[in-house]
Write a protein that holds these residues in place. Sequence first.
Motif, short mmCIF file in Angstrom:
data_model
loop_
_atom_site.label_atom_id
_atom_site.label_comp_id
_atom_site.label_asym_id
_atom_site.label_seq_id
_atom_site.Cartn_x
_atom_site.Cartn_y
_atom_site.Cartn_z
N ALA A 222 0.81 -1.22 0.00
CA ALA A 222 0.00 0.00 0.00
C ALA A 222 0.85 1.27 0.00
CB ALA A 222 -0.93 0.00 1.22
N GLN A 223 2.12 1.15 0.30
CA GLN A 223 2.98 2.33 0.34
C GLN A 223 3.20 2.87 -1.07
OE1 GLN A 223 6.60 1.28 2.35
NE2 GLN A 223 5.56 0.58 4.21
N PRO A 224 3.06 4.18 -1.28
CA PRO A 224 3.27 4.75 -2.62
C PRO A 224 4.74 4.70 -3.02
CG PRO A 224 2.95 6.50 -1.01
CD PRO A 224 2.68 5.20 -0.29
N THR A 225 4.98 4.57 -4.31
CA THR A 225 6.35 4.51 -4.83
C THR A 225 6.73 5.74 -5.65
OG1 THR A 225 5.68 3.39 -6.86
CG2 THR A 225 6.17 2.00 -4.94
N GLY A 226 5.74 6.49 -6.09
CA GLY A 226 6.02 7.64 -6.94
C GLY A 226 6.37 7.25 -8.36
N LEU A 233 6.07 -1.74 -10.04
CA LEU A 233 6.08 -3.14 -9.61
C LEU A 233 7.45 -3.54 -9.07
CD1 LEU A 233 4.74 -5.93 -9.44
CD2 LEU A 233 5.46 -6.33 -11.81
N GLN A 234 8.51 -3.14 -9.76
CA GLN A 234 9.86 -3.49 -9.32
C GLN A 234 10.16 -2.90 -7.94
OE1 GLN A 234 12.94 -1.95 -11.84
NE2 GLN A 234 14.57 -3.13 -10.85
N THR A 235 9.73 -1.65 -7.72
CA THR A 235 9.97 -1.01 -6.43
C THR A 235 9.23 -1.72 -5.31
OG1 THR A 235 10.23 1.13 -7.55
CG2 THR A 235 9.84 1.17 -5.18
N LYS A 236 7.97 -2.08 -5.55
CA LYS A 236 7.18 -2.79 -4.54
C LYS A 236 7.78 -4.16 -4.22
CE LYS A 236 2.70 -0.61 -5.52
NZ LYS A 236 2.37 -0.16 -4.16
N LEU A 237 8.26 -4.86 -5.25
CA LEU A 237 8.87 -6.16 -5.02
C LEU A 237 10.16 -6.03 -4.22
CD1 LEU A 237 8.33 -7.86 -8.51
CD2 LEU A 237 7.18 -8.43 -6.35
N ALA A 238 10.96 -5.02 -4.54
CA ALA A 238 12.22 -4.81 -3.81
C ALA A 238 11.95 -4.49 -2.35
CB ALA A 238 13.02 -3.69 -4.47
N ARG A 239 10.92 -3.65 -2.11
CA ARG A 239 10.57 -3.33 -0.73
C ARG A 239 10.07 -4.57 0.01
NH1 ARG A 239 7.01 2.25 -1.34
NH2 ARG A 239 8.75 3.69 -1.77
N SER A 240 9.27 -5.36 -0.67
CA SER A 240 8.73 -6.57 -0.04
C SER A 240 9.86 -7.54 0.32
CB SER A 240 7.74 -7.26 -0.99
OG SER A 240 6.66 -6.40 -1.29
N LYS A 241 10.81 -7.70 -0.58
CA LYS A 241 11.94 -8.59 -0.33
C LYS A 241 12.72 -8.15 0.90
CE LYS A 241 16.43 -9.78 -2.35
NZ LYS A 241 17.29 -9.66 -3.55
N LYS A 242 13.03 -6.87 0.97
CA LYS A 242 13.80 -6.34 2.10
C LYS A 242 13.05 -6.50 3.41
CE LYS A 242 16.18 -2.17 3.68
NZ LYS A 242 16.52 -0.74 3.35
#
Length: 370
Positions: A222-226, A233-242
């Motif tokens: 739910a966090q915005p990526t800008g 999608l790539q940013t959300k996946l990277a955040r989820s992984k971390k």
Amino acid sequence: MEPLTNPDPDQYSKALELKFKGSNKSGKIWVFAEEGANFIIEEDLDQVLQGRLTSHRMANYISISVVYAKCNRLEQNPLWDKMREISTRMEGTPWLIGGDFNTILAHEDMVGSETNRQAEMIDFAEAIEDCRLLDPGFDGAEFTWAKNGMFERLDRLLVNEAWTNAFEATRVTNLPRVSSDHGPILARCTMPRPPSRVSAFRFQNMWVRHDGFLQLVQDIWAQPTGASGLLNLQTKLARSKKALKAWNKEVFGNIHANLQAMEEGIAQAQANFEADPTPRNRTEINKNIAEYILLFRMEEDFWRQKAALRWLADGDKNTRFYQIWVKQKRVRLRIHSIIVDGREIAEETEIRHSAVEFFRSLLAPGHPGA
């Protein structure tokens, strides 16, 4: 090897199961190497055979000088000079020099003789110092040569600084004398470990059993990526992984150690109930067992996922192995039924425990299902 004889080297190749790679011109130094290795002779002299060893076990070659020194001090001087000459070419190259130097370095290297060896000792010590060689030490027999009540350490191995950088450790063992008045020397070197790589991210099936997993993923997503499109999608996946890696370390930690600690907690809760059988202590037992079963299922998920590829690769053989293994390794838990939320739950934990141990065994070397 110092044969002091002239038989067919093929005879020794068969006995040693090594390939004969050459000898020096006097025939007193022979070199053998394993299959896949090669020794290239660079200098062939009476007292030293110098060459480079290549092997499939090593990325780069190493230099080896095999020594069989003369017994007379004056005749040994050319050997010390040759050592100095070789050392000037070994800058940055791993170099080992060893064999029968026919002299000692200290009075402690000799027993049973009153001969004054001081001058020889100084010559040898100066050559070692000039070549900047190091003695890696040794274990085993204190002396490498014996005759008529005299014992001396005439045989040794020396290495340069580049050798210590190329190998993590070098262990030298003076072996017992068997068919000669000299004892063999065994050198074992430890290859450096490859640099550790960052472990790849892997989704763990056991995570979905945790109550907080879904909410964590929803909050991250739910966090915005800008960003938009694939970058979003790539940013959300990277955040989820971390976040999941950190959450796994914080919540699960070492699941196997946690499971063992939970077993100890159950045992303590049972002891408390036996000493004071109150409803509160009974509830504490039920709570610990419920948490244990959940953690147990998570561990089972972990091992099942880890062994999945091997299981699929040879399913029939693993199935047979599992059936036999369960019969032989049945492990019975102490608790078979518990009360949770006011209702009795029968837990068939015996086979579950066996399954976890089975999946562990799939990853052990030498198991039938490997």
